[in-house]
Design a protein around this motif. Sequence first.
Motif, PDB file in Angstrom:
ATOM      1  N   MET A   1     -11.834 -20.113 -22.276  1.00 61.99           N
ATOM      2  CA  MET A   1     -13.202 -20.089 -21.789  1.00 61.99           C
ATOM      3  C   MET A   1     -13.323 -19.116 -20.621  1.00 61.99           C
ATOM      4  SD  MET A   1     -14.651 -23.998 -21.869  1.00 61.99           S
ATOM      5  CE  MET A   1     -16.318 -23.417 -21.542  1.00 61.99           C
ATOM      6  N   ASP A   2     -14.418 -18.378 -20.631  1.00 60.90           N
ATOM      7  CA  ASP A   2     -14.771 -17.486 -19.531  1.00 60.90           C
ATOM      8  C   ASP A   2     -16.243 -17.755 -19.233  1.00 60.90           C
ATOM      9  OD1 ASP A   2     -15.729 -15.367 -17.941  1.00 60.90           O
ATOM     10  OD2 ASP A   2     -14.265 -13.967 -18.758  1.00 60.90           O
ATOM     11  N   VAL A   3     -16.522 -18.336 -18.084  1.00 64.98           N
ATOM     12  CA  VAL A   3     -17.893 -18.663 -17.713  1.00 64.98           C
ATOM     13  C   VAL A   3     -18.313 -17.749 -16.564  1.00 64.98           C
ATOM     14  CG1 VAL A   3     -19.465 -20.456 -16.910  1.00 64.98           C
ATOM     15  CG2 VAL A   3     -17.554 -21.052 -18.412  1.00 64.98           C
ATOM     16  N   ALA A   4     -19.363 -16.958 -16.789  1.00 68.57           N
ATOM     17  CA  ALA A   4     -19.880 -16.049 -15.771  1.00 68.57           C
ATOM     18  C   ALA A   4     -21.141 -16.658 -15.162  1.00 68.57           C
ATOM     19  CB  ALA A   4     -20.194 -14.689 -16.387  1.00 68.57           C
TER      20      ALA A   4
ATOM     21  N   ILE B   1     -14.970 -19.965  -3.669  1.00 69.51           N
ATOM     22  CA  ILE B   1     -15.810 -20.024  -4.873  1.00 69.51           C
ATOM     23  C   ILE B   1     -14.951 -19.924  -6.122  1.00 69.51           C
ATOM     24  CG2 ILE B   1     -17.691 -18.913  -6.127  1.00 69.51           C
ATOM     25  CD1 ILE B   1     -18.706 -17.835  -3.444  1.00 69.51           C
ATOM     26  N   GLN B   2     -14.034 -18.952  -6.141  1.00 68.81           N
ATOM     27  CA  GLN B   2     -13.209 -18.708  -7.323  1.00 68.81           C
ATOM     28  C   GLN B   2     -12.320 -19.901  -7.647  1.00 68.81           C
ATOM     29  OE1 GLN B   2     -12.975 -15.319  -9.154  1.00 68.81           O
ATOM     30  NE2 GLN B   2     -12.589 -17.025 -10.516  1.00 68.81           N
ATOM     31  N   LYS B   3     -11.597 -20.399  -6.654  1.00 65.67           N
ATOM     32  CA  LYS B   3     -10.664 -21.491  -6.895  1.00 65.67           C
ATOM     33  C   LYS B   3     -11.396 -22.771  -7.272  1.00 65.67           C
ATOM     34  CE  LYS B   3      -7.005 -19.690  -3.906  1.00 65.67           C
ATOM     35  NZ  LYS B   3      -6.218 -19.913  -2.668  1.00 65.67           N
ATOM     36  N   THR B   4     -12.540 -23.017  -6.623  1.00 61.44           N
ATOM     37  CA  THR B   4     -13.309 -24.221  -6.939  1.00 61.44           C
ATOM     38  C   THR B   4     -13.840 -24.162  -8.357  1.00 61.44           C
ATOM     39  OG1 THR B   4     -13.963 -24.478  -4.627  1.00 61.44           O
ATOM     40  CG2 THR B   4     -15.282 -25.640  -6.261  1.00 61.44           C
ATOM     41  N   GLY B   5     -14.391 -23.002  -8.754  1.00 59.35           N
ATOM     42  CA  GLY B   5     -14.938 -22.858 -10.102  1.00 59.35           C
ATOM     43  C   GLY B   5     -13.873 -22.936 -11.174  1.00 59.35           C
TER      44      GLY B   5
ATOM     45  N   LEU C   1     -30.065 -18.788 -18.250  1.00 52.50           N
ATOM     46  CA  LEU C   1     -29.934 -19.984 -17.423  1.00 52.50           C
ATOM     47  C   LEU C   1     -29.152 -19.744 -16.136  1.00 52.50           C
ATOM     48  CD1 LEU C   1     -29.104 -22.497 -20.311  1.00 52.50           C
ATOM     49  CD2 LEU C   1     -31.314 -22.131 -19.196  1.00 52.50           C
ATOM     50  N   GLY C   2     -28.769 -18.498 -15.889  1.00 52.19           N
ATOM     51  CA  GLY C   2     -27.993 -18.201 -14.696  1.00 52.19           C
ATOM     52  C   GLY C   2     -26.504 -18.171 -14.944  1.00 52.19           C
ATOM     53  N   TYR C   3     -26.093 -18.403 -16.191  1.00 49.42           N
ATOM     54  CA  TYR C   3     -24.671 -18.358 -16.531  1.00 49.42           C
ATOM     55  C   TYR C   3     -24.524 -17.996 -18.004  1.00 49.42           C
ATOM     56  CZ  TYR C   3     -25.769 -22.950 -18.442  1.00 49.42           C
ATOM     57  OH  TYR C   3     -26.340 -23.974 -19.151  1.00 49.42           O
ATOM     58  N   GLU C   4     -23.357 -17.492 -18.338  1.00 47.98           N
ATOM     59  CA  GLU C   4     -23.026 -17.177 -19.725  1.00 47.98           C
ATOM     60  C   GLU C   4     -21.646 -17.747 -20.033  1.00 47.98           C
ATOM     61  OE1 GLU C   4     -23.269 -12.996 -20.307  1.00 47.98           O
ATOM     62  OE2 GLU C   4     -25.459 -12.912 -20.144  1.00 47.98           O
ATOM     63  N   VAL C   5     -21.511 -18.355 -21.207  1.00 47.48           N
ATOM     64  CA  VAL C   5     -20.248 -18.968 -21.617  1.00 47.48           C
ATOM     65  C   VAL C   5     -19.649 -18.179 -22.767  1.00 47.48           C
ATOM     66  CG1 VAL C   5     -19.116 -21.045 -22.495  1.00 47.48           C
ATOM     67  CG2 VAL C   5     -21.060 -21.247 -20.925  1.00 47.48           C
ATOM     68  N   ASP C   6     -18.428 -17.720 -22.571  1.00 46.57           N
ATOM     69  CA  ASP C   6     -17.670 -17.060 -23.637  1.00 46.57           C
ATOM     70  C   ASP C   6     -16.534 -18.005 -24.022  1.00 46.57           C
ATOM     71  OD1 ASP C   6     -16.367 -15.429 -25.398  1.00 46.57           O
ATOM     72  OD2 ASP C   6     -15.805 -13.894 -23.943  1.00 46.57           O
ATOM     73  N   TYR C   7     -16.693 -18.643 -25.173  1.00 47.46           N
ATOM     74  CA  TYR C   7     -15.737 -19.667 -25.614  1.00 47.46           C
ATOM     75  C   TYR C   7     -15.152 -19.261 -26.950  1.00 47.46           C
ATOM     76  CZ  TYR C   7     -14.100 -24.132 -27.554  1.00 47.46           C
ATOM     77  OH  TYR C   7     -13.342 -25.111 -28.139  1.00 47.46           O
TER      78      TYR C   7
ATOM     79  N   ASN D   1     -24.412  -9.688  -9.537  1.00 48.46           N
ATOM     80  CA  ASN D   1     -23.062  -9.709 -10.094  1.00 48.46           C
ATOM     81  C   ASN D   1     -22.577 -11.146 -10.269  1.00 48.46           C
ATOM     82  OD1 ASN D   1     -22.847  -6.874 -10.074  1.00 48.46           O
ATOM     83  ND2 ASN D   1     -22.252  -6.898  -7.904  1.00 48.46           N
ATOM     84  N   PRO D   2     -22.259 -11.547 -11.498  1.00 51.45           N
ATOM     85  CA  PRO D   2     -21.774 -12.915 -11.720  1.00 51.45           C
ATOM     86  C   PRO D   2     -20.325 -13.083 -11.277  1.00 51.45           C
ATOM     87  CG  PRO D   2     -21.715 -11.688 -13.769  1.00 51.45           C
ATOM     88  CD  PRO D   2     -22.354 -10.774 -12.751  1.00 51.45           C
ATOM     89  N   VAL D   3     -19.949 -14.322 -11.030  1.00 50.70           N
ATOM     90  CA  VAL D   3     -18.560 -14.681 -10.755  1.00 50.70           C
ATOM     91  C   VAL D   3     -17.983 -15.283 -12.022  1.00 50.70           C
ATOM     92  CG1 VAL D   3     -16.990 -16.021  -9.309  1.00 50.70           C
ATOM     93  CG2 VAL D   3     -19.127 -15.138  -8.338  1.00 50.70           C
ATOM     94  N   HIS D   4     -16.809 -14.802 -12.444  1.00 46.60           N
ATOM     95  CA  HIS D   4     -16.185 -15.274 -13.682  1.00 46.60           C
ATOM     96  C   HIS D   4     -15.156 -16.350 -13.373  1.00 46.60           C
ATOM     97  CE1 HIS D   4     -17.610 -12.292 -16.738  1.00 46.60           C
ATOM     98  NE2 HIS D   4     -17.932 -11.643 -15.628  1.00 46.60           N
ATOM     99  N   PHE D   5     -15.270 -17.464 -14.088  1.00 49.01           N
ATOM    100  CA  PHE D   5     -14.291 -18.547 -14.011  1.00 49.01           C
ATOM    101  C   PHE D   5     -13.630 -18.678 -15.380  1.00 49.01           C
ATOM    102  CE2 PHE D   5     -17.888 -19.758 -11.218  1.00 49.01           C
ATOM    103  CZ  PHE D   5     -17.244 -19.555 -10.004  1.00 49.01           C
ATOM    104  N   LYS D   6     -12.305 -18.823 -15.387  1.00 51.38           N
ATOM    105  CA  LYS D   6     -11.576 -18.800 -16.654  1.00 51.38           C
ATOM    106  C   LYS D   6     -10.571 -19.945 -16.728  1.00 51.38           C
ATOM    107  CE  LYS D   6     -11.785 -13.736 -16.944  1.00 51.38           C
ATOM    108  NZ  LYS D   6     -10.991 -12.492 -17.120  1.00 51.38           N
TER     109      LYS D   6
END
Length: 247
Positions: free
Chosen positions: A174-177, A192-196, A125-131, A33-38
């Motif tokens: 931007m939403d980076v998972a 993790i969430q606040k840092t990302g 690559l271990g992450y996905e970028v939704d821009y 399960n990825p962590v989403h940063f926005k």
Amino acid sequence: MQCQWPNNHPSQVSEVSLSNLEEQELTQPLEANPVHFKTQFVGYMEMYSDADTVANYLNAHQRWFCRCAAPMKTEAIGDNGYILTVGRFGSFGYDVEPKLAVVLEPSLNGVYDMHSIPIPDEPYLGYEVDYHASMSIKEIPSRLASPGLEKAFKKQKQAQVPEIITKVEWNLAMDVAVKFPKFIHKLPFSVIQKTGDRLLTQIVRQISPRLTYKVQEDFHKGEDLPVPTKNSRHLDKVDESSLEQAA
């Protein structure tokens, strides 16, 4: 460009030893399960010319995008796409060098859309970028320009101040998972969430103003016009609370 995740977040708790985490192997499997940063921003820049001239410049992005995006590494793909390597970022013993592929769509009624696409021929690559970013241009009277327009023209010894200029406005989201190694998840999720989220915001704050200035500089020097002053470009983060109220 080198950036580091902050490693002194006040909400980190004592039962988690970061030094112990960093000693673990980074080759262990990624969590499913990825962590989403926005993050989300709005901004604008002023161009000291008419809208048609500005539009012609923006439409010919193949001539200036890679140059203005430096020092980011860029690679053109197709007629309207680019692969960007943003830089190296990390903390807690886990580093990534984010890459994303974006497409600049042709303008539609003066509106330009830019969005991310999967990176061609690239493994996960271990992450996905939704821009996604949307940009619009409109002419405004020069009297409504940010302070400094007349001074800029006088400094370049151009007495003729234009009656109209063009204001370029945009919004971006931007939403980076990210799928982290399992040892990262031993940290409290809030850390993790606040840092990302904070890191993602910092990245945009570093890259967007620099790109904006370079585009302004490139356009105005090409048109033999004075380069607008710093207050002619602006960037604001959109707070989540305001988004919730709008919804």
